[in-house]
Every structure is written in C-alpha cells, then in structure tokens.
Design a protein around this motif. Structure first.
Motif, PDB file in Angstrom:
ATOM      1  N   VAL A 221       0.290 -13.622 -10.041  1.00  0.00           N
ATOM      2  CA  VAL A 221       1.666 -13.582  -9.544  1.00  0.00           C
ATOM      3  C   VAL A 221       2.134 -12.130  -9.392  1.00  0.00           C
ATOM      4  O   VAL A 221       2.757 -11.764  -8.390  1.00  0.00           O
ATOM      5  N   ALA A 222       1.814 -11.301 -10.385  1.00  0.00           N
ATOM      6  CA  ALA A 222       2.207  -9.893 -10.339  1.00  0.00           C
ATOM      7  C   ALA A 222       1.572  -9.190  -9.146  1.00  0.00           C
ATOM      8  O   ALA A 222       2.232  -8.424  -8.430  1.00  0.00           O
ATOM      9  N   ALA A 223       0.287  -9.449  -8.911  1.00  0.00           N
ATOM     10  CA  ALA A 223      -0.391  -8.809  -7.786  1.00  0.00           C
ATOM     11  C   ALA A 223       0.194  -9.262  -6.455  1.00  0.00           C
ATOM     12  O   ALA A 223       0.408  -8.452  -5.540  1.00  0.00           O
ATOM     13  N   PHE A 224       0.461 -10.550  -6.331  1.00  0.00           N
ATOM     14  CA  PHE A 224       1.030 -11.088  -5.090  1.00  0.00           C
ATOM     15  C   PHE A 224       2.384 -10.454  -4.789  1.00  0.00           C
ATOM     16  O   PHE A 224       2.645 -10.019  -3.659  1.00  0.00           O
ATOM     17  N   MET A 225       3.260 -10.394  -5.786  1.00  0.00           N
ATOM     18  CA  MET A 225       4.589  -9.839  -5.563  1.00  0.00           C
ATOM     19  C   MET A 225       4.547  -8.331  -5.344  1.00  0.00           C
ATOM     20  O   MET A 225       5.311  -7.785  -4.542  1.00  0.00           O
ATOM     21  N   ALA A 226       3.661  -7.642  -6.066  1.00  0.00           N
ATOM     22  CA  ALA A 226       3.554  -6.191  -5.887  1.00  0.00           C
ATOM     23  C   ALA A 226       3.106  -5.860  -4.471  1.00  0.00           C
ATOM     24  O   ALA A 226       3.649  -4.951  -3.822  1.00  0.00           O
ATOM     25  N   VAL A 227       2.113  -6.586  -3.974  1.00  0.00           N
ATOM     26  CA  VAL A 227       1.642  -6.365  -2.603  1.00  0.00           C
ATOM     27  C   VAL A 227       2.751  -6.671  -1.606  1.00  0.00           C
ATOM     28  O   VAL A 227       2.959  -5.925  -0.634  1.00  0.00           O
ATOM     29  N   SER A 228       3.486  -7.760  -1.832  1.00  0.00           N
ATOM     30  CA  SER A 228       4.561  -8.151  -0.923  1.00  0.00           C
ATOM     31  C   SER A 228       5.644  -7.080  -0.832  1.00  0.00           C
ATOM     32  O   SER A 228       6.198  -6.829   0.247  1.00  0.00           O
ATOM     33  N   ILE A 229       5.950  -6.452  -1.944  1.00  0.00           N
ATOM     34  CA  ILE A 229       7.037  -5.466  -1.972  1.00  0.00           C
ATOM     35  C   ILE A 229       6.558  -4.084  -1.522  1.00  0.00           C
ATOM     36  O   ILE A 229       7.187  -3.421  -0.689  1.00  0.00           O
ATOM     37  N   LEU A 230       5.438  -3.632  -2.072  1.00  0.00           N
ATOM     38  CA  LEU A 230       4.988  -2.271  -1.802  1.00  0.00           C
ATOM     39  C   LEU A 230       4.516  -2.085  -0.369  1.00  0.00           C
ATOM     40  O   LEU A 230       4.504  -0.962   0.139  1.00  0.00           O
ATOM     41  N   ALA A 231       4.129  -3.168   0.300  1.00  0.00           N
ATOM     42  CA  ALA A 231       3.720  -3.041   1.704  1.00  0.00           C
ATOM     43  C   ALA A 231       4.847  -2.477   2.554  1.00  0.00           C
ATOM     44  O   ALA A 231       4.605  -1.719   3.507  1.00  0.00           O
TER      45      ALA A 231
END
Length: 422
Positions: A221-231
């Motif tokens: 979940v952390a990786a998914f959200m981090a990628v979604s935001i940092l992109a």
C-alpha cells in the motif's frame, strides 16, 4: 511544512487501510473519507475570519492542536461515525493551516522571487506527502501507533510557526464571483476543475483501499501511494511549460487520453508484473494530477487580472464539492464491482473529459499565445492547499502597486493548486 505533510500524507493512507482491515463496507469508507473535503470547504470559509480576529500564529497553533487531537480520536474510537466527524474536523483544520502558511508565504514573497518560492513550496508538499507513505512500515496499521505518530508530527509542525517572530500579514476578504459568468468565460475550465476534484480525491482517499483490496500488505500500500503521489513531482513543471507554448486544451486532452489508455490497460490486461503495474500507476497519476494546474492556467488566460482572485475562490468551491463526492462514488463502485472499479472509474472520468475537451475545441478558437498568462503550478485540494502566484499584468493593464494575495486567496489556491482553472 514538510513535517506537517508527513502527518497529512500518513493520515489519509492509514485511515483507508485501517478501515479496510476493520471490515468497514467500502461505500462507508468512501463516505468517511469524503468528510475531509466537506470540512475543507468549511475551513476555507472560517479560516480567513480567524486570521482577522486572532492573527496567523494563534490561528495556526489552534488549528494544528485540533488536528492533532482528531488523529488521537481516530485511534481511540474505531467506528465510522466518530471517524467521519474527526475526518471533517481534520479537513477544516488543514484548510485553515494552509491558509495561514500560504498567505504568510505570499506576503513575504516579491514579484521577482514568487515563482521560485512557489516551486520550492510545491516540491516540499509533494515530497512530504509521498515520503509519508513509507512511515507505514514503521508501525502496525492495526495498532494506535500510526495515529500517535501523526499527532506527534502535526504537533511538531507548530514549533517553527509559534517560534517565528516575523511580521504577519493582514488578510482581506475577497469578493464573490458568479459561477454562471465563470462558465460562460471558460466552460472547459469549470468542467475540468470539477473532474480533477473527483479524480484527485479518489486517488488520495480510495487509493489505499484499492491497494489493500488488491491483496497488498502495508508495504505494498505504501509503495502504491508513494508512486501515485511522487509521480506528479516529475510531471507538473514540464507539462506546464509545454502548455505555455501550445494550446492548453490540446495538452489537457493529451494528458487525459494518456491517463485513459493507461487506466484501461490496468483494467483489461488483468494481473500485471509488480514493476509494470507501478510504472503504469505512476504514468496515470503523473498525467491525471496535472489537470488542475493546466485548467487553472487556462481559465486565467480568459480573465482580466482583477477577476482572478475571485474566480480562484469560486473554483476552489467547485473543486471541493466535486472532491467530496469522489470517494463516495468510487467506494460504491468498488463495493459493487470489485477493486478493478478503481481504475475503471478514474479512466471513465479522464475519458469523458477528453471527449468534452475535443468538443469544446471545435466550438471555440484557441487563446492567442500573446494573450496567454504564465502556467500556474498549483496543486489540488485533495492533497492539501496551494500557493498561487499573482497573475502577470497584461500589457494593456494600467500600472499600479502590487497587492499581496489574501488569506482566502491562498486557500482557494488549495483547490487551485493542481486542479486546473480553465
């Protein structure tokens, strides 16, 4: 602000994840998450009055204290009703906090450095929100520890503001603008602002729910959200610069088309390798989260400088109302059709906006390049609130003293931040 963004970013993710672990029905989770945006809208109305009465420092401290308490209440009463109420309180508090911080920053900025300050400010916001996702791995999502960490981070963010001895600005109350006139000036802008509110609120609020229902643990979940935001950190500036050189409607349609194709690929190709899935997720978010900034810039191309502040406030309200509906919509569809409805919903929204964009292009000529204002790098209400630089003076506009943006101007920039005001 970086510390505050760590707390804000972690709060949204842990609530969605914990609600799923507790067995909340997905539509109920969506309703709980939507309460944040209802509170946010209330905060943009209340905060300017609080600033006038007690000043920036006291208002910031009071709002941060309430937000810190709200986080602890989440840990103490794990039930949809108190969570919805505290989510509303959090939205109200964070809206007020952004008003304070951004109006203060706008007051201290000058015409020569405002653009650079804005870029740094937005970078801090995105990096803080994205980095917060990795704090999930430090604590168990089923324990009160994450909420205690959020409370500590929000409380710690008060220290620099309270300790500051700098002069604070005097905010003014902006005037109202009629939505009918705003739509007449820029139909695409108004529609895109609403659509971007739906899209961004679904990403930030229901993204953790989707990731968990797809079988991911806290790290996933952390990786998914981090990628979604940092992109979005990587795409905002280059996409904005491109829109300064060509018709912004073309850039909006291109971003929506790309996002729609990516979402369709995720939905119809079935299970994908982890790396490819995260890459597609980044591509979707990097495209979709530019929509608000592009739309805001497009809207301002069609307005006189004196109209921009009032228009921005109206756009904030439209963005916030749409954002409040986003999690409820996505939650209901995920409950009915399963996790795939997450990207299906997002892709449908971007696809519909593409069609409307192309239709509007056939009805109205492009804004001449010499009349276009500079790209406004703003960020959506869903993330927080934004800082909007003042509009560039038109060549034929009379000279006059520079006026610092008001407290509510900073708040509306929150909605304006990444949602485009076309």
């Amino acid at each position: 602000m970086a510390i505050l963004m760590l707390g804000a970013g972690l709060q949204a993710t842990i609530l969605g994840l914990r609600a799923t672990l507790e067995g909340f029905p997905t539509p109920v989770t969506g309703l709980v998450m939507s309460c944040y945006y209802v509170g946010y809208l209330l905060g943009t109305q209340i905060a300017p009055r609080a600033l006038q009465r007690v000043g920036h420092v006291r208002a910031f401290a009071a709002l941060a204290a309430l937000a810190s308490v709200a986080s602890l209440v989440h840990a103490s009463w794990v039930h949809p009703l108190p969570w919805a109420l505290m989510r509303l309180v959090s939205g109200l508090c964070f809206a007020g906090i952004y008003v304070v911080a951004e109006s203060w920053l706008n007051h201290r900025a000058s015409r020569t450095n405002r653009g650079r300050l804005l870029a740094i400010y937005m970078l801090v916001l995105y990096v803080g929100l994205g980095s917060a996702q990795f704090l999930l791995v430090l604590t168990s999502p089923e324990s009160p520890a994450p909420f205690m960490l959020i409370s500590a981070l929000i409380s710690l963010a008060m220290v620099p503001i309270v300790a500051s001895a700098q002069h604070t600005p005097e905010p003014a109350v902006p005037h109202r603008v009629r939505y009918r006139d705003l739509y007449r000036n820029s139909p695409l802008g108004v529609v895109a602002v609403a659509a971007s509110g739906l899209i961004s609120s679904i990403i930030f609020s229901m993204g953790p729910v989707y990731a968990r229902l797809s079988g991911n643990g806290p790290r996933g979940v952390a990786a998914f959200m981090a990628v979604s935001i940092l992109a979005a950190v990587l795409t905002q500036y280059p996409v904005g610069r491109l829109s300064d050189r060509v018709d912004r409607r073309t850039v909006i349609a291109s971003a929506c088309t790309l996002a729609t194709l990516v979402a369709a690929s995720i939905v119809f190709l079935g299970p994908l390798p982890r790396g490819l899935f995260l890459a597609l997720t980044a591509l979707f978010s990097g495209s979709a989260l530019t929509l608000y900034s592009l739309s805001v810039s497009h809207v301002n191309d069609k307005l006189e400088p004196a109209q921009m502040v009032d228009a921005s406030s109206a756009l904030l309200m439209m963005n916030g109302m749409a954002a409040a509906a986003g999690p409820v919509l996505a939650g209901s569809l995920i409950h009915a059709f399963g996790p795939r409805a997450y990207f299906a919903t997002l892709g449908t929204l971007t696809g519909a906006l593409t069609v409307y964009d192309l239709w509007r292009k056939s009805r109205r000529a492009a804004v001449p390049r010499e009349l276009k204002g500079p790209f406004i790098n703003t960020q959506q209400i869903v993330t927080c609130a934004g800082l909007d630089s003042p509009p560039a003076r038109r060549a034929d506009a009379p000279a006059g003293p520079e006026v610092a943006p008001t407290g509510l101007d900073a708040a509306r920039a929150g909605a304006l931040r990444s949602e485009e005001a076309i």
